[in-house]
Write a protein that holds these residues in place. Structure first.
Motif, mmCIF file in Angstrom:
data_model
loop_
_atom_site.group_PDB
_atom_site.id
_atom_site.type_symbol
_atom_site.label_atom_id
_atom_site.label_comp_id
_atom_site.label_asym_id
_atom_site.label_seq_id
_atom_site.Cartn_x
_atom_site.Cartn_y
_atom_site.Cartn_z
ATOM 1 N N GLY A 134 44.146 31.471 44.580
ATOM 2 C CA GLY A 134 45.586 31.666 44.596
ATOM 3 C C GLY A 134 45.900 33.133 44.378
ATOM 4 O O GLY A 134 45.031 33.921 43.989
ATOM 5 N N PRO A 135 47.139 33.537 44.653
ATOM 6 C CA PRO A 135 47.508 34.951 44.544
ATOM 7 C C PRO A 135 47.083 35.576 43.220
ATOM 8 O O PRO A 135 47.372 35.050 42.146
ATOM 9 C CB PRO A 135 49.026 34.927 44.699
ATOM 10 N N GLY A 136 46.332 36.669 43.314
ATOM 11 C CA GLY A 136 45.888 37.395 42.133
ATOM 12 C C GLY A 136 44.689 36.801 41.437
ATOM 13 O O GLY A 136 44.253 37.331 40.407
ATOM 14 N N GLN A 137 44.116 35.726 41.988
ATOM 15 C CA GLN A 137 43.022 35.030 41.296
ATOM 16 C C GLN A 137 41.796 34.900 42.212
ATOM 17 O O GLN A 137 41.894 34.386 43.320
ATOM 18 C CB GLN A 137 43.473 33.630 40.869
ATOM 19 N N LYS A 138 40.670 35.352 41.707
ATOM 20 C CA LYS A 138 39.415 35.250 42.436
ATOM 21 C C LYS A 138 38.294 35.207 41.408
ATOM 22 O O LYS A 138 38.463 35.662 40.274
ATOM 23 C CB LYS A 138 39.228 36.462 43.359
ATOM 24 N N SER A 139 37.131 34.674 41.792
ATOM 25 C CA SER A 139 35.992 34.666 40.872
ATOM 26 C C SER A 139 34.702 34.483 41.657
ATOM 27 O O SER A 139 34.690 33.963 42.780
ATOM 28 C CB SER A 139 36.142 33.559 39.811
ATOM 29 N N TRP A 140 33.604 34.932 41.035
ATOM 30 C CA TRP A 140 32.257 34.853 41.610
ATOM 31 C C TRP A 140 31.657 33.526 41.178
ATOM 32 O O TRP A 140 31.129 33.383 40.092
ATOM 33 C CB TRP A 140 31.452 36.049 41.129
ATOM 34 N N ASP A 141 31.786 32.511 42.024
ATOM 35 C CA ASP A 141 31.515 31.129 41.653
ATOM 36 C C ASP A 141 30.222 30.605 42.269
ATOM 37 O O ASP A 141 29.760 31.117 43.307
ATOM 38 C CB ASP A 141 32.657 30.209 42.130
ATOM 39 N N ARG A 163 26.127 31.725 45.279
ATOM 40 C CA ARG A 163 27.348 32.268 44.681
ATOM 41 C C ARG A 163 28.206 32.915 45.771
ATOM 42 O O ARG A 163 27.689 33.405 46.777
ATOM 43 C CB ARG A 163 27.012 33.282 43.592
ATOM 44 N N ALA A 164 29.519 32.916 45.511
ATOM 45 C CA ALA A 164 30.457 33.484 46.473
ATOM 46 C C ALA A 164 31.728 33.905 45.746
ATOM 47 O O ALA A 164 32.042 33.401 44.660
ATOM 48 C CB ALA A 164 30.783 32.458 47.556
ATOM 49 N N MET A 165 32.447 34.843 46.365
ATOM 50 C CA MET A 165 33.725 35.301 45.833
ATOM 51 C C MET A 165 34.818 34.384 46.384
ATOM 52 O O MET A 165 35.128 34.413 47.573
ATOM 53 C CB MET A 165 33.981 36.759 46.234
ATOM 54 N N VAL A 166 35.394 33.574 45.491
ATOM 55 C CA VAL A 166 36.307 32.499 45.884
ATOM 56 C C VAL A 166 37.740 32.851 45.481
ATOM 57 O O VAL A 166 37.996 33.316 44.368
ATOM 58 C CB VAL A 166 35.880 31.162 45.245
ATOM 59 N N PHE A 167 38.666 32.610 46.395
ATOM 60 C CA PHE A 167 40.097 32.803 46.171
ATOM 61 C C PHE A 167 40.676 31.564 45.501
ATOM 62 O O PHE A 167 40.450 30.442 45.947
ATOM 63 C CB PHE A 167 40.764 33.038 47.533
ATOM 64 N N LEU A 227 44.886 38.566 48.537
ATOM 65 C CA LEU A 227 45.021 38.365 47.097
ATOM 66 C C LEU A 227 46.455 38.561 46.623
ATOM 67 O O LEU A 227 46.861 37.994 45.609
ATOM 68 C CB LEU A 227 44.076 39.307 46.347
ATOM 69 N N LYS A 228 47.236 39.357 47.348
ATOM 70 C CA LYS A 228 48.650 39.529 47.013
ATOM 71 C C LYS A 228 49.493 38.353 47.483
ATOM 72 O O LYS A 228 50.668 38.240 47.112
ATOM 73 C CB LYS A 228 49.188 40.811 47.651
ATOM 74 N N GLY A 229 48.929 37.493 48.321
ATOM 75 C CA GLY A 229 49.688 36.362 48.856
ATOM 76 C C GLY A 229 50.343 36.648 50.186
ATOM 77 O O GLY A 229 51.186 35.870 50.652
ATOM 78 N N ASP A 230 49.938 37.759 50.854
ATOM 79 C CA ASP A 230 50.545 38.133 52.131
ATOM 80 C C ASP A 230 50.044 37.311 53.316
ATOM 81 O O ASP A 230 50.579 37.422 54.420
ATOM 82 C CB ASP A 230 50.272 39.617 52.433
ATOM 83 N N ALA A 277 43.747 29.490 52.165
ATOM 84 C CA ALA A 277 43.877 28.422 51.178
ATOM 85 C C ALA A 277 43.054 28.691 49.922
ATOM 86 O O ALA A 277 41.940 29.215 50.000
ATOM 87 C CB ALA A 277 43.427 27.096 51.797
ATOM 88 N N PRO A 278 43.578 28.332 48.753
ATOM 89 C CA PRO A 278 42.768 28.403 47.531
ATOM 90 C C PRO A 278 41.484 27.600 47.686
ATOM 91 O O PRO A 278 41.467 26.528 48.306
ATOM 92 C CB PRO A 278 43.697 27.794 46.473
ATOM 93 N N GLY A 279 40.397 28.134 47.130
ATOM 94 C CA GLY A 279 39.087 27.504 47.256
ATOM 95 C C GLY A 279 38.250 28.074 48.389
ATOM 96 O O GLY A 279 37.058 27.756 48.498
ATOM 97 N N ARG A 280 38.854 28.923 49.207
ATOM 98 C CA ARG A 280 38.139 29.510 50.340
ATOM 99 C C ARG A 280 37.428 30.786 49.899
ATOM 100 O O ARG A 280 37.888 31.513 49.029
ATOM 101 C CB ARG A 280 39.123 29.802 51.473
#
Length: 349
Positions: free
Chosen positions: A8-15, A2-6, A45-48, A53-56
């Motif tokens: 896109g801005p404001g979106q993450k999950s323990w996948d 499992r890992a904490m995956v980004f 996470l703010k997009g700064d 990349a999403p999925g990282r």
């Protein structure tokens, strides 16, 4: 694993994601024992940080145990407990040889949790393992060591060392979050005359006072310039350290420094700030920026091992990996929770 995956801005999950594998002979695979969340992760996470990349997988700080090494790893062994530096160093390029590993030309620099998968996971692939990990010595806890992956060397190198703090200096630190607090801890090593912590949150100013600031200023109620003028006979601070990363605090750092003083920017900025050259060209200022190079990690380890420095004093909250989402919420809402540094540990089998 499992890992904490980004996502896109404001979106993450323990996948659930594939386990990492050795990709280069100089890689190691580390089973993560403890990891933390950095303010830079919140900027991502703010997009700064658009190159993230999403999925990282997020994260660039951890301690853990090596479970596999590539054929080109010569000084690290399976079963060894190590600190994973936030900066990966090829060790051979011009910048690495100069100690500027943050600017590595050989495929390193800030890549973990930035350009490649990071450390907020059960397992992580660590490039350049010989030059980017540090054995955990006896007498140094995992939590103390974890604070040396990024926050302590960043504040020490980019703030205190770049700011050329000297004995007797008045040092104004703008932002009493984790980076600002680490700057207080490491500025104390140089015996400044005054350490002034400036923030909007009384809880953080209380923490700053406990860690060594002898003057605290809530800039929502009081004018920091008045306080610093009073301390310095009207001159201004010898060194100002910007530890927030917004235009207003950078501009305040320039305003609060004396003629001939140093402004050291640590904060990660996601928007332009105005540099009022029409006002400051005559003031002989030195303004520095920087990405941490982590050249100071061995020295900081020695200071912790000798009892001169205890970075674990900044830790306020502890979670297990199954509580990663709660850890992020707690850290992101520091004004309400009082969070400074959070530590997330592996589940006990």
């Amino acid at each position: 694993m499992r890992a904490m995956v980004f996502h896109g801005p404001g979106q993450k999950s323990w996948d659930v994601v594939p386990d990492p594998v050795i990709a280069q002979p100089t890689d190691a695979i580390v089973r993560v024992e403890a990891v933390t969340i950095c303010g830079t992760d919140l900027h991502i996470l703010k997009g700064d940080v658009p190159e993230f990349a999403p999925g990282r997988i997020l994260g660039h700080e951890a301690v853990g145990t090596i479970v596999e090494v590539g054929s080109g790893v010569h000084t690290r062994t399976v079963g060894e407990r190590v600190l994973i530096s936030c900066i990966s160093a090829c060790g051979a390029c011009r910048f690495c040889r100069e100690g500027r590993c943050g600017q590595c030309l050989g495929g390193g620099g800030w890549i973990l949790g930035h350009l490649i998968d990071g450390t907020q996971a059960e397992l992580v692939r660590v490039p350049f393992a010989d030059t980017s990990t540090y054995p955990i010595p006896d007498g140094v806890s995992a939590e103390q060591m974890l604070m040396l992956a990024d926050i302590l060397p960043t504040s020490f190198e980019v703030g205190v060392r770049n700011g050329a703090v000297q004995p007797g200096d008045t040092v104004a630190i703008i932002g009493a979050g984790p980076i600002g607090l680490a700057a207080i801890l490491t500025a104390k090593l140089y015996s400044p005359g005054h350490i002034v912590a400036i923030d909007l949150a009384d809880s953080r100013l209380d923490a700053a006072a406990k860690l060594g600031a002898d003057v605290t200023v809530n800039s929502g109620r009081d004018n920091p310039a008045d306080v610093i003028r009073e301390l310095t006979g009207g001159l201004g601070a010898d060194v100002t350290i910007e530890a927030v990363g917004v235009p207003e605090t950078f501009e305040a750092a320039v305003e609060l420094v004396r003629p001939g003083g140093h402004v050291a920017n640590i904060g990660v900025h996601g928007a332009p700030a105005t540099l009022h050259l029409e006002q400051i060209w005559i003031r002989d200022l030195t303004i520095t920026t920087g990405l941490v190079d982590t050249y100071s990690i061995p020295r900081l380890i020695d200071l912790v091992a000798s009892g001169r420095l205890d970075p674990a004093a900044m830790i306020t909250h502890r979670f297990t990996m199954s509580e990663f989402a709660t850890a992020y919420d707690t850290f992101a809402d520091a004004g309400e929770t009082g969070a400074l540094k959070v530590v997330i540990t592996a589940e006990q089998s």
